[in-house]
Design a protein around this motif. Structure first.
Motif, mmCIF file in Angstrom:
data_model
loop_
_atom_site.group_PDB
_atom_site.id
_atom_site.type_symbol
_atom_site.label_atom_id
_atom_site.label_comp_id
_atom_site.label_asym_id
_atom_site.label_seq_id
_atom_site.Cartn_x
_atom_site.Cartn_y
_atom_site.Cartn_z
ATOM 1 N N ASP A 164 -9.100 -29.760 18.440
ATOM 2 C CA ASP A 164 -8.987 -29.246 17.068
ATOM 3 C C ASP A 164 -7.675 -28.489 16.839
ATOM 4 O O ASP A 164 -7.082 -28.582 15.759
ATOM 5 N N LEU A 165 -7.190 -27.780 17.845
ATOM 6 C CA LEU A 165 -5.955 -27.003 17.661
ATOM 7 C C LEU A 165 -4.738 -27.930 17.533
ATOM 8 O O LEU A 165 -3.800 -27.635 16.789
ATOM 9 N N ILE B 282 -11.362 -19.711 30.970
ATOM 10 C CA ILE B 282 -10.675 -20.772 30.213
ATOM 11 C C ILE B 282 -11.616 -21.949 29.909
ATOM 12 O O ILE B 282 -11.725 -22.376 28.770
ATOM 13 N N SER C 211 -3.411 -22.658 23.609
ATOM 14 C CA SER C 211 -3.672 -23.924 24.298
ATOM 15 C C SER C 211 -2.358 -24.550 24.774
ATOM 16 O O SER C 211 -1.397 -24.661 24.008
ATOM 17 N N ASP D 260 -6.706 -23.496 37.225
ATOM 18 C CA ASP D 260 -6.619 -24.643 38.130
ATOM 19 C C ASP D 260 -6.720 -24.245 39.603
ATOM 20 O O ASP D 260 -6.887 -25.110 40.466
HETATM 21 C C1 UD1 Z 1 -3.709 -27.787 30.592
HETATM 22 C C2 UD1 Z 1 -3.527 -28.305 31.997
HETATM 23 C C3 UD1 Z 1 -4.759 -27.998 32.839
HETATM 24 C C4 UD1 Z 1 -5.062 -26.509 32.791
HETATM 25 C C5 UD1 Z 1 -5.149 -26.015 31.346
HETATM 26 C C6 UD1 Z 1 -5.290 -24.517 31.237
HETATM 27 C C7 UD1 Z 1 -2.099 -30.230 31.701
HETATM 28 C C8 UD1 Z 1 -1.951 -31.701 31.769
HETATM 29 N N1 UD1 Z 1 -3.305 -29.751 31.951
HETATM 30 O O1 UD1 Z 1 -4.824 -28.484 30.019
HETATM 31 O O2 UD1 Z 1 -4.473 -28.390 34.180
HETATM 32 O O3 UD1 Z 1 -6.298 -26.274 33.423
HETATM 33 O O4 UD1 Z 1 -3.954 -26.379 30.633
HETATM 34 O O5 UD1 Z 1 -4.251 -23.868 31.864
HETATM 35 O O6 UD1 Z 1 -1.133 -29.519 31.476
HETATM 36 N N2 UD1 Z 1 -9.046 -25.779 23.422
HETATM 37 C C9 UD1 Z 1 -9.661 -25.829 22.181
HETATM 38 N N3 UD1 Z 1 -9.118 -26.637 21.226
HETATM 39 C C10 UD1 Z 1 -7.996 -27.381 21.437
HETATM 40 C C11 UD1 Z 1 -7.369 -27.309 22.699
HETATM 41 C C12 UD1 Z 1 -7.924 -26.492 23.681
HETATM 42 O O7 UD1 Z 1 -10.680 -25.192 21.957
HETATM 43 O O8 UD1 Z 1 -7.559 -28.092 20.528
HETATM 44 C C13 UD1 Z 1 -9.635 -24.929 24.486
HETATM 45 C C14 UD1 Z 1 -10.142 -25.760 25.659
HETATM 46 O O9 UD1 Z 1 -11.448 -26.212 25.427
HETATM 47 C C15 UD1 Z 1 -10.073 -24.778 26.790
HETATM 48 C C16 UD1 Z 1 -8.853 -23.914 26.433
HETATM 49 O O10 UD1 Z 1 -8.617 -24.121 25.048
HETATM 50 O O11 UD1 Z 1 -11.221 -23.967 26.803
HETATM 51 C C17 UD1 Z 1 -7.604 -24.242 27.221
HETATM 52 O O12 UD1 Z 1 -7.230 -25.573 27.013
HETATM 53 P P1 UD1 Z 1 -5.702 -26.037 27.041
HETATM 54 O O13 UD1 Z 1 -4.813 -24.884 27.319
HETATM 55 O O14 UD1 Z 1 -5.453 -26.854 25.827
HETATM 56 O O15 UD1 Z 1 -5.697 -26.973 28.307
HETATM 57 P P2 UD1 Z 1 -5.094 -28.427 28.460
HETATM 58 O O16 UD1 Z 1 -3.801 -28.512 27.729
HETATM 59 O O17 UD1 Z 1 -6.137 -29.432 28.184
#
Ligand code: UD1
Length: 416
Positions: free
Chosen positions: A124-125, A326, A162, A304
């Motif tokens: 969503d973000l 996270i 994110s 991670d």
């Molecule tokens: C990236 C890393 C992953 C790491 C994570 C957190 C890559 C390829 N992967 O994943 O190894 O574990 O960062 O450091 O770089 N969220 C939302 N909405 C969104 C996007 C995210 O609610 O649109 C939430 C997710 O559900 C989660 C949190 O935000 O709870 C963190 O996600 P995010 O930082 O986006 O992780 P990734 O980019 O998927």
């Protein structure tokens, strides 16, 4: 599916070279689309997730030439704007291609991403950010279609820092009109690396490594070569491999600045660390001391490495508590560690870990990339033989893992 067979009880000693960062390589490979030309990348890790990203680039018309860790990507003939569904399902980070395609061609089509099962991972973000840039989004039968006449800079504040959303917004806006100001942005070193790469191509992006990133749109990006940063999660994993075996391990080709939160926790657990410019040596006690850990966005402790540290603390002296802030279900591996004799209880976001000396080899299954790596770490000290099944998950993120561990003295082999 392949498996690892590990005979535990060997003290690890020696040097190991850290590979290029998976989480930096993936968005940078996606970003090669932005210059519609040739890019040479060095220090690219040879792992499954990177292969999947190459596969997507090839399927949309790009050309990838590999020579060990040097990769030449030619995106001059990219002519498709849809990310193939099966590859999107295979790897969540494929969603990063969307930002690059939108940035260059003002259109992209993709389905909801897959990846490791570590909790709900919405986008969503990313979508809200795209909308703020003037991109129209249409959802139809599980597919998301993005179209824009023009990408227009705007102020965007993320509800949560994110990593993926920060990267996607940067990629979508760096060739746009005007300036985008992104606040509450993620500060992870991999984002800094992506910005360094884009700026080297001619982009104008300020604020790398801070929570306020300013992206001033430019007209064109040029052909360059770039060296991917070292993998800080792999670095942490090998330091812990040294720690759990009471060993002495030196990691080379690392960036200690990125690993500070990890170094601090290892020191707190009674390990001695010698830090130099690109190397870190760990000298570990027989058993580490219990510590508490809370995962946080960078510069906090990385989620991670949560499972890897749980494996270490499971063999330590005393009771440790880990809090996962996270991802909500990143404890699937605990069941498998407990099969090996670990005493870990999960209560909501907390894992309560009672250290024990009695870890035994068992037949276990890796549930996700980092959870699987935690089983390998535990197996290094288990009494007798451990068979780790489903290691394809682990190989998505670790280059030559068995070779590197063997080099340090571990008894590990891979069976197909
Ligand atoms: C990236 C890393 C992953 C790491 C994570 C957190 C890559 C390829 N992967 O994943 O190894 O574990 O960062 O450091 O770089 N969220 C939302 N909405 C969104 C996007 C995210 O609610 O649109 C939430 C997710 O559900 C989660 C949190 O935000 O709870 C963190 O996600 P995010 O930082 O986006 O992780 P990734 O980019 O998927």
């Amino acid at each position: 599916m392949s498996k690892f067979i590990i005979q535990g009880g060997k003290r690890l000693e020696g040097e190991v070279k850290i590979s290029g960062s998976k989480n930096a390589a993936l968005p940078i490979i996606a970003a090669t689309i932005l210059n519609s030309g040739k890019t040479t990348l060095y220090n690219v890790p040879n792992i499954q997730d990177v292969q999947t990203m190459f596969e997507i680039v090839k399927q949309i018309g790009g050309k990838v030439t590999k020579k060990n860790n040097k990769i030449i990507i030619d995106t001059s003939k990219v002519h498709k704007y849809e990310i193939p569904e099966e590859l999107m399902r295979k790897m969540r980070s494929s969603v990063i291609l969307a930002g690059a395609l939108i940035g260059k061609y003002k259109k992209a089509k993709f389905s909801y991403p897959g990846g490791c099962d570590i909790g709900s991972r919405p986008i969503d973000l990313h979508i809200k950010g795209f909308e703020k840039l003037g991109i129209q989004i249409r959802e139809d039968h599980g597919k998301i279609e993005c179209n824009a006449e023009e990408i227009i800079g705007n102020q965007i504040n993320l509800d949560f820092p994110s990593v993926g959303a920060t990267e996607n917004i940067i990629l979508a806006s760096c060739l746009g009109k005007g300036t985008t100001i992104l606040t509450n942005a993620a500060k992870e070193p991999e984002i800094e690396d992506l910005i360094k790469y884009l700026n080297k191509m001619g982009a104008k992006i300020k604020g790398a490594g801070t929570d306020r990133i300013e992206i001033i749109g430019v007209k064109k990006l040029s052909e360059i070569s770039y060296n991917i940063m070292p993998d800080r999660i792999e670095a942490g994993t090998y330091l812990v491999a040294g720690a759990i075996t009471g060993g002495r391990v030196k990691i080379t080709n690392a960036n200690p600045m990125h690993i500070e939160p990890i170094i601090n926790k290892l020191e707190e657990a009674n390990c001695k660390l010698n830090v130099e410019k690109n190397t870190i040596e760990i000298i570990a006690p027989k058993r580490v001391k219990a510590i508490d850990i809370k995962t946080m966005p960078y510069p906090g402790f990385p989620t991670d490495l949560q499972s890897i540290f749980a494996a270490l603390l499971a063999t330590g002296k005393g009771t440790s508590v880990i809090t996962e802030n996270i991802f909500e279900s990143r404890y699937k591996y605990v069941q498998e560690l407990n099969r090996m004799g670990a005493k870990i209880k999960v209560e909501c976001r907390n894992a309560i870990i009672k250290g024990t000396k009695k870890i035994q080899g068992a037949n276990v299954v890796s549930t996700d990339l980092r959870g699987g790596a935690a089983l390998v770490i535990e197996a290094l000290v288990a009494k007798g033989e451990t068979q780790i099944n489903n290691i394809d998950y682990i190989l998505r993120g670790y280059e030559k893992m068995e070779e590197k561990l063997r080099q340090l003295g571990a008894d590990i082999r891979k069976e197909e």
